[in-house]
Design a protein around this motif. Sequence first.
Motif, short mmCIF file in Angstrom:
data_model
loop_
_atom_site.label_atom_id
_atom_site.label_comp_id
_atom_site.label_asym_id
_atom_site.label_seq_id
_atom_site.Cartn_x
_atom_site.Cartn_y
_atom_site.Cartn_z
N THR A 1 0.83 -1.21 0.00
CA THR A 1 0.00 0.00 0.00
C THR A 1 0.87 1.26 0.00
N ASN A 2 2.19 1.07 0.00
CA ASN A 2 3.09 2.23 -0.03
C ASN A 2 2.89 2.99 -1.34
N VAL A 3 2.83 4.33 -1.23
CA VAL A 3 2.63 5.16 -2.42
C VAL A 3 3.85 5.05 -3.35
N ILE A 4 5.01 4.85 -2.73
CA ILE A 4 6.23 4.66 -3.52
C ILE A 4 6.31 3.18 -3.87
N ALA B 1 13.77 -0.25 -6.70
CA ALA B 1 12.81 0.76 -6.24
C ALA B 1 13.48 2.12 -6.26
N CYS B 2 12.75 3.17 -6.59
CA CYS B 2 13.30 4.53 -6.69
C CYS B 2 14.46 4.55 -7.68
N THR B 3 14.28 3.87 -8.77
CA THR B 3 15.32 3.78 -9.78
C THR B 3 14.87 4.43 -11.09
N GLY B 4 13.71 5.10 -11.02
CA GLY B 4 13.28 5.94 -12.13
C GLY B 4 12.97 5.20 -13.42
N ILE C 1 17.11 -0.43 -1.84
CA ILE C 1 16.37 0.58 -2.60
C ILE C 1 17.34 1.56 -3.24
N GLY C 2 17.07 1.96 -4.49
CA GLY C 2 17.76 3.12 -5.05
C GLY C 2 19.05 2.85 -5.80
N THR D 1 6.54 -0.22 6.08
CA THR D 1 5.86 -0.86 4.95
C THR D 1 6.72 -0.67 3.71
N THR E 1 8.31 -0.95 -0.26
CA THR E 1 7.90 -0.50 -1.59
C THR E 1 7.68 -1.67 -2.55
#
Lengths: 408, 408
Positions: B55-58, B88-91, B124-125, B232, B234
């Motif tokens: 449910t994470n927005v990201i 995640a957060c890798t665009g 992440i990232g 929570t 991503t």
Amino acid sequence: MLTIDQQIMKKEEGTIITPAGFQVAGLHSGVKRKRNDLGIITCDVPANAAAVYTTNVIQAAPIKVTKESIAKEGKLQAVIVNSGNANACTGKQGEKDAFLMRSAAAEQLGIPEYYVAVASTGIIGLPMPMDKIIPSIKLLEPAASDNNVDQFNESILTTDIFTKSTCYQTTIDGKTVTMAGSAKGSGMIEPNMATMLAFVTTDAVIESSMLQVALKEVTETTFNCITVDGDTSTNDMVLIMASEKSGNEGLTPQHREWSVFVELLRKTCVDLAKMIARDGEGATTLIEVEVNGALNDKEATQAAKAVVGSSLVKTAVYGADANWGRIIAAVGYSKAIVNAETIDITIGQVKLLENSQPLAFAEEEVSEILNNETVKIVVDLNIGTGTGVAWGCDLTYDYVRINASYRS
Amino acid sequence: MLTIDQQIMKKEEGTIITPAGFQVAGLHSGVKRKRNDLGIITCDVPANAAAVYTTNVIQAAPIKVTKESIAKEGKLQAVIVNSGNANACTGKQGEKDAFLMRSAAAEQLGIPEYYVAVASTGIIGLPMPMDKIIPSIKLLEPAASDNNVDQFNESILTTDIFTKSTCYQTTIDGKTVTMAGSAKGSGMIEPNMATMLAFVTTDAVIESSMLQVALKEVTETTFNCITVDGDTSTNDMVLIMASEKSGNEGLTPQHREWSVFVELLRKTCVDLAKMIARDGEGATTLIEVEVNGALNDKEATQAAKAVVGSSLVKTAVYGADANWGRIIAAVGYSKAIVNAETIDITIGQVKLLENSQPLAFAEEEVSEILNNETVKIVVDLNIGTGTGVAWGCDLTYDYVRINASYRS
């Protein structure tokens, strides 16, 4: 013209007795093994009083007693406080004991019972050792001396490492108005009045109902924005007493310097809140999270609280690990409205993320920043103008050590 | 007549390939230093599929890809999964990489891209090391062998200590129906689909839309009732595939044995959820909190989650400290409706609190119970008939150690 901020001066040497009319005392009664565990604040006159309490449904007996006292006339002339035993979940006997503490203090000072507030902090569910408390109340000799302040500030601590105190001054209606506070943390700390006690004194002229308005407003963005472990205690209380000795005109929201008074209170509460966060159980670092560019201030504060409350962010700060992924993940689950594509994250002076995309940065530089005693994380959501700040601390081995063995 | 519970049998030796039609593989591609980090589940036929997500927005790129695949026909024939990097957060690049993983797997298997789901877990990232992933996808040789199952189950782990797998069987329409699952934890675990991946296979005959109904219902009281650290992730995903080889009549809520199927799924998910909780980062104890006597089941679950999520309860269990005060405090701030005077608390077989009043008990006896590998805490609110269970783990030095140095 001076800004409100410029009109308020920090009084470095000030303490809870600097506002005119207040005295304190503290001693070791034997509830705790060694450190002081019983304290009192008194005022020359019945002071106008206001308080905010824990939102926990399970409320300790002293909360009930204090509410009853303030309800009577909105005035307090003394606060009797003990540490080492929270007098929570102690049933009818606990209530009786809290009322007995109140009457013993009232008798000692020769004032009505309903001018006395009671506060307790410590272990839940053990009967109050009244054989130690009651005789010791008679030994308390409140005075406006620095030594007494030290004794008092120590007497309210539980697992706190250091005492917490602050003082500010301003001028209202051409009169000097002083405000000061003492507080304790440091476990069961969460937004919504968590285990902490904070006592604020002032000599401002202001009625109880107006004090309550100011305190409620200020609490939202100060004490309710700190978190240590996400647990909300049964005993929290922020209490303010106004001796009305400063000679200003009665403060109300219509007073042209109302906002100066509110800011005086805010600065006092921010200082105490930050000290509580810095002294969270086992903490080595104060973490300040500022969220900008949110839809509104409430959303910004919500996101800031989620970040500062994340166990993973807290351990990353402890490990001096520039793990911005955990920060953005916390923003993502905060339920604040965000655009997943427009988030910036800065730690100290170093921007790590822009429009949700990682930037190249020197790990060692950020790691060094994270090793400081205070770490500032700024998150910009870039969707509005809302802003909010929350404070917390890192999660360390010592938090586990302290809480795995608290009662042993 | 047999109860539903009696109609479902645990298959101790069963694994994710026990339901007819499934194969797996796993290997070390080099994303992680040593352990397997790339796995695949395949099915003889396009299996009916359903999934629930974080449910994470990201949300990480693989979530987007998997959603797109399932949206096409509601069918999946393969799941490609990697650990060590969450993508995640890798665009835009991250998205491209996730789609590339999908097409590489589809090409390898000779199936349409939209029959392939992608799942990733890890840091992440960081950009996905595609030079390691893509060539390794070609080396995956799915088979229905025990060795392959071991390789696969290992390939999805991050900080998990042990692999997680379960299998159950029942009879529907006189046909044997098998269900099995593999999962990983173990940080960023919180209600609402937190960092975990769970893959469930079954040979039941059931349409995708019906699978989705059952999965959503079951997730609420299983995966969404575990917490490790309140974060929570991503990347969370629970995915179920039905090969429809068992020969039962198509399952819908109108089918007379629908509740047997739901229970089959529930048992499978409870097992995986409990294994994830037990293997929480640094955990030594599985904590099961059951709340009874609540106004309704939802309120009971809410209170159970608050207790099992409390850092103070978690450290007390680690310290084998019968600190029921922290349990009642957590119930008090859970926002579930409670009567502060009617709460009972039992740990193991020992009742500590009755009508919110402490009972005399042997500290050593409870301390011994708290030292077990599984600790059951029962809270009775005594105001209704609602009941709920949540699972979590203790908070230990090792949680801090693991998360302070996760990226180093």
